[in-house]
Design a protein around this motif. Structure first.
Motif, PDB file in Angstrom:
ATOM      1  N   ALA A  47      28.968 107.955  82.227  1.00 34.47           N
ATOM      2  CA  ALA A  47      29.661 109.249  82.156  1.00 34.47           C
ATOM      3  C   ALA A  47      29.362 110.074  83.401  1.00 34.47           C
ATOM      4  O   ALA A  47      30.265 110.637  84.036  1.00 34.47           O
ATOM      5  CB  ALA A  47      29.221 109.989  80.897  1.00 34.47           C
ATOM      6  N   CYS A  48      28.077 110.135  83.794  1.00 30.03           N
ATOM      7  CA  CYS A  48      27.693 110.904  84.985  1.00 30.03           C
ATOM      8  C   CYS A  48      28.403 110.365  86.209  1.00 30.03           C
ATOM      9  O   CYS A  48      28.966 111.123  87.018  1.00 30.03           O
ATOM     10  CB  CYS A  48      26.185 110.827  85.197  1.00 30.03           C
ATOM     11  SG  CYS A  48      25.259 111.860  84.089  1.00 30.03           S
ATOM     12  N   CYS A  73      35.008 111.435  90.068  1.00 33.31           N
ATOM     13  CA  CYS A  73      36.159 112.337  90.001  1.00 33.31           C
ATOM     14  C   CYS A  73      36.027 113.456  91.030  1.00 33.31           C
ATOM     15  O   CYS A  73      36.971 113.782  91.751  1.00 33.31           O
ATOM     16  CB  CYS A  73      36.279 112.945  88.599  1.00 33.31           C
ATOM     17  SG  CYS A  73      36.829 111.751  87.388  1.00 33.31           S
ATOM     18  N   VAL A  74      34.828 114.054  91.102  1.00 40.89           N
ATOM     19  CA  VAL A  74      34.598 115.131  92.067  1.00 40.89           C
ATOM     20  C   VAL A  74      34.824 114.633  93.493  1.00 40.89           C
ATOM     21  O   VAL A  74      35.404 115.323  94.336  1.00 40.89           O
ATOM     22  CB  VAL A  74      33.171 115.693  91.901  1.00 40.89           C
ATOM     23  CG1 VAL A  74      32.845 116.666  93.009  1.00 40.89           C
ATOM     24  CG2 VAL A  74      33.016 116.352  90.556  1.00 40.89           C
ATOM     25  N   ALA A 116      32.113 111.144  86.253  1.00 45.82           N
ATOM     26  CA  ALA A 116      32.332 112.555  86.586  1.00 45.82           C
ATOM     27  C   ALA A 116      32.180 112.767  88.087  1.00 45.82           C
ATOM     28  O   ALA A 116      32.998 113.430  88.739  1.00 45.82           O
ATOM     29  CB  ALA A 116      31.339 113.431  85.829  1.00 45.82           C
ATOM     30  N   LEU A 117      31.147 112.197  88.654  1.00 46.27           N
ATOM     31  CA  LEU A 117      30.887 112.374  90.077  1.00 46.27           C
ATOM     32  C   LEU A 117      31.991 111.741  90.925  1.00 46.27           C
ATOM     33  O   LEU A 117      32.445 112.321  91.922  1.00 46.27           O
ATOM     34  CB  LEU A 117      29.532 111.774  90.432  1.00 46.27           C
ATOM     35  CG  LEU A 117      28.932 112.362  91.697  1.00 46.27           C
ATOM     36  CD1 LEU A 117      28.519 113.794  91.454  1.00 46.27           C
ATOM     37  CD2 LEU A 117      27.778 111.543  92.195  1.00 46.27           C
TER      38      LEU A 117
END
Lengths: 296, 520
Positions: A18-19, A25-26, A22-23
């Motif tokens: 998940a982390c 995506c950023v 998310a990263l």
């Protein structure tokens, strides 16, 4: 392999994924955004990530074509992006060739010859390289201003002056090539010398063909270095048609004249080839540097 | 190689060398004649050294070293030394020229003298221009040869305009040599026209004195034997002041343009003791250190964390993550930075659009000092972590696996592993890289210049300085951007920063040596 897996293990894996997602995506966000902006009509940010209306107007401008605006007027390209790209490639190619020539011969002397002050000269080369050119901008400007008084070809606002200004930055490359030469046994050239070759012939006909991979690496590094160089180019160049991409791209984003869409298209157009070269260079660099530079 | 060609070589090389030497001597003479003594000297020294190196068998190795070492010496070392020297002078827009040039400038100044005036028209034929002068009575006309006229580019400094001299021939008053240009064009070409002095057949010289008129002009200043200048129109005497770098009137007023003089430690005193100056300098220094330090902290922190995660055996799709996370490093910096400049834009930027839609806030990233600094750190972390990640992954691979097996047997969790095994083993070889990254960001001009350009500015300082300026971008602004470019002051600040960078490099060398010795 971990031997014992406790109950929290599975959750930790999920959390890590998940982390990371998310990263990612950023990290990806700016790239997708700039692509989307380049396809939206108008120089505004309004609109969703996937544009509901696709327009190629910015791309036309970036490629140097004019297009007919909504009010029926012909919109002219704001800046000569392709010319800037060509300037960048021209300066970078020539300066990379110049730097490879200068650093290869110097590295040959450092790797194969004995002379007084060799180790000091090598360290000095490394130390000098650590000083950023930004700090000497005033002097670089003044020097080329004065040269230009006599030889306008090498004065301010000329690409030749930029070439010369970049030519001094060979310290690191000398180290890299020297490290590679050190891995090639000197006996090969000595054999050539026994057969009657002069040192220059041994260098040119025996050593150089074996060093082609590292020369390519250094060429790529020098090329990329020159393409992305901004400070010196921004001081030496001033006329619009002379600018390099790094200096010119900035002109799109003035607070009073924010050509966001045009910039997006130009950035992708010019960024893609450079990025490809960059990624290629990364691969080569790793193999080249591990073969040579580290052992220096 | 056969006999005949080596026989050829015996005289070809000396011939080429002699030709080169003669050509370079010719160049040196030209440069010297143009008044650039320092440049002429440099070229002469380089040519002489080259001749020595390439003819003496004692310096054989230097035949290979010479071009490279000369390039480094001329284009890296010389600018550094020159920067230090400029720091001790008053070189600036107001004091741009050498003393001799300034004097020459004053002696070139002219004023409108009494005498016969001529009406004139500028005739155009294709791209070529000629001036036609007519006497007031309209009896006689004169025509000049074709002139080179171009509207001045903005960059050209007025003091550099060269005066040109042309001779006019008598011609019939209605001689058609092209169309007379309208007054709008005349205004555009006025600066170029003013550079011309036209000599008439009777020996009198006239210049452009009005938009429709050429008239006799006289030199404004005359040089006395003691070096003072006399104004021919007013009789005022100008005296050069070598401390201020200006010609001054009797009452001590400076008359521009000034000239370059040595002012010793004035700039350095200004940096360290002048309160109006020291205060912004210290603030900018503080931010520079904070910026470089925090960038390294964040980028390395994120990089190490990701490296540890991506080295975890239980994790799948490692390669995909690694490639995607490495992307910021692959895109050239100037493009990513400008992309972020747009994304963070207060009105047009996507980041504010999203924040506005989600939370109803629109942070002023570019006008609030704290937010601007935050933005810079975010962008630089984004740019900097991939490198740290890749390096750390390499270092983690080198850690022997039995260390982790032993800790697993001892019942240690992942946190203990990270702080007791991974961190200590990674941090030591990483130290020189961290110092190098700090030094790099200490001078990260490209980021600051492209993203905020130092803005928002301090409101309470006399010198123009920005809250996000780091030392090098501040120097650049003093030198090249704000009005009254002060090269001398900028060079003095550069010198101070040089000293700091030298210190950092020295520390870095020591750190590298220490890790190397421990590795043995």
């Amino acid at each position: 392999m971990a031997i014992v897996l406790d109950k929290s293990h599975r959750w930790r894996v999920v959390a890590a994924h998940a982390c990371l997602i998310a990263l990612v995506c950023v990290v990806i966000f700016p790239f997708l955004m700039i692509l989307s902006i380049s396809l939206r009509p108008g120089n505004f940010a309004s609109g969703s990530l996937i544009p509901d209306q696709i327009s190629l107007e910015h791309w036309k401008l970036a490629l140097g074509f004019s297009y007919e605006g909504p009010d029926g007027k012909l919109v002219q390209p704001p800046f000569p992006v392709l010319l800037w790209l060509w300037n960048s490639i021209k300066v970078a190619t020539l300066s990379a060739i110049l730097m490879v020539l200068l650093s290869t011969t110097a590295a040959y002397a450092f790797a194969r010859m004995k002379f007084r002050g060799k180790s000091q000269a090598l360290s000095a080369l490394m130390l000098i390289q650590m000083f950023p050119a930004v700090l000497a901008l005033v002097a670089i400007y003044a020097i080329f201003d004065r040269i230009g008084n006599v030889f306008p070809l090498f004065g301010l606002d000329s690409h030749a002056s930029l070439l010369l200004a970049y030519a001094g930055g060979i310290g690191l490359h000398v180290w890299t090539i020297k490290g590679y030469f050190d891995t090639i046994p000197a006996e090969i050239e000595e054999a050539a010398k026994v057969d009657g070759a002069s040192p220059f012939q041994a260098f040119r006909l025996v050593l150089l063909p074996m060093a082609v991979p590292i020369l390519m690496v250094v060429f790529l590094l020098a090329f990329i270095g020159a393409i992305i160089e901004y400070p010196v180019a921004s001081v030496l160049l001033s006329e619009e048609r002379n600018l390099t991409l790094a200096v010119g791209s900035r002109l799109f984003l003035y607070e009073q004249r924010f050509l966001w869409g045009d910039f997006a298209a130009a950035a992708i157009l010019s960024g893609l080839p450079i990025t490809v070269v960059f990624i290629l260079a990364q691969k080569w660099m790793v193999s080249g540097l591990t073969a040579g530079g580290i052992k220096g | 190689m056969n006999q005949s060609s080596s026989g050829m070589q015996r005289w070809v090389w000396p011939a080429v060398a002699t030709a080169l030497a003669l050509a370079s001597l010719y160049f040196v003479t030209i440069v010297y004649a143009a008044g650039e003594f320092l440049l002429a000297g440099t070229i002469l020294v380089v040519v002489a050294l080259a001749a020595w190196v390439y003819t003496s068998p004692r310096f054989y190795a230097w035949r290979y070293l010479f071009p490279g070492v000369a390039a480094v010496a001329i284009f890296v070392v010389l600018p550094i030394l020159y920067t230090v020297t400029i720091g001790f002078t008053n070189y600036s827009t107001n004091n741009l020229l050498k003393f001799e040039r300034t004097t020459a400038y004053f002696l070139e100044e002219t004023y409108e003298a009494e005498g016969k005036t001529y009406g004139f028209a500028l005739l155009q034929q294709g791209q070529r221009h000629r001036i036609r002068l007519t006497e007031s009575e309209g009896e006689q006309a004169f025509l000049t040869p074709e002139l080179e006229l171009s509207a001045p580019s903005e960059a050209a400094a007025p003091a550099k305009a060269e005066h040109k001299h042309v001779k006019a021939q008598a011609a019939a008053a209605d001689a058609g040599a092209g169309e007379a240009l309208p007054i709008k064009e005349l205004i555009r070409l006025q600066p170029a026209l003013k550079a011309y002095t036209v000599e008439l057949p009777d020996g009198s010289q006239v210049r452009m004195t009005g938009l429709r008129q050429f008239g006799p002009v006289a030199k404004l200043y005359k040089k006395n034997d003691d070096g003072t200048l006399v104004n021919q129109q007013t009789g005022e005497v100008l005296k050069p002041n070598f401390e201020a770098g200006f010609y001054q009137t009797a009452s001590g007023q400076n008359v521009p343009p000034g000239f370059q003089v040595n002012i010793g430690l004035t700039h350095f005193k200004q940096i360290f003791t002048d309160a109006a100056f020291r205060e912004p300098f210290l603030r900018i220094f503080g931010w520079t250190v904070a910026f470089a330090g925090l960038t390294v902290l964040f980028a390395a922190g994120l990089g190490i964390l990701l490296a540890v995660l991506l080295s975890w055996e239980a994790l799948r799709f490692k390669g995909v993550y690694q490639t995607l996370l490495f992307l910021p490093y692959a895109v050239p910096g100037f493009i990513s930075i400008l992309v972020f400049k747009g994304l963070f834009n207060n009105n047009f930027g996507e980041i504010n659009l999203i924040l506005d839609a989600l939370f109803g806030v629109k942070p002023a990233w570019f006008s609030d000092p704290l937010l601007a600094k935050t933005m810079i750190l975010i962008v630089n972390t984004w740019l900097g972590y991939p490198y740290m990640m890749v390096v750390t992954m390499g270092l983690i691979k080198a850690i022997p696996a039995d260390l982790y097996e032993a800790s697993a047997v001892a019942g240690a969790g992942p946190l203990t592993n990270f702080f007791r095994i991974t961190m200590p083993l990674v941090l030591k070889p990483l130290t020189p890289l961290l110092i190098a990254a700090f030094a790099f960001n200490f001078n990260n001009f490209v980021l600051i210049s492209l993203l905020t350009n130092g803005r928002p500015d301090f409101l309470d300082t006399q010198v123009p300085a920005g809250t996000t300026d780091i030392l090098v971008s501040y120097t650049y602004r003093i030198a090249f951007e704000d009005s009254g470019q002060n090269f001398g002051l900028a060079a003095a600040i550069s010198t101070v920063v040089f000293a700091m960078v030298a210190l950092l490099s020295w520390i870095n060398l020591r750190a590298t040596r220490i890790t190397k010795e421990e590795a043995r």
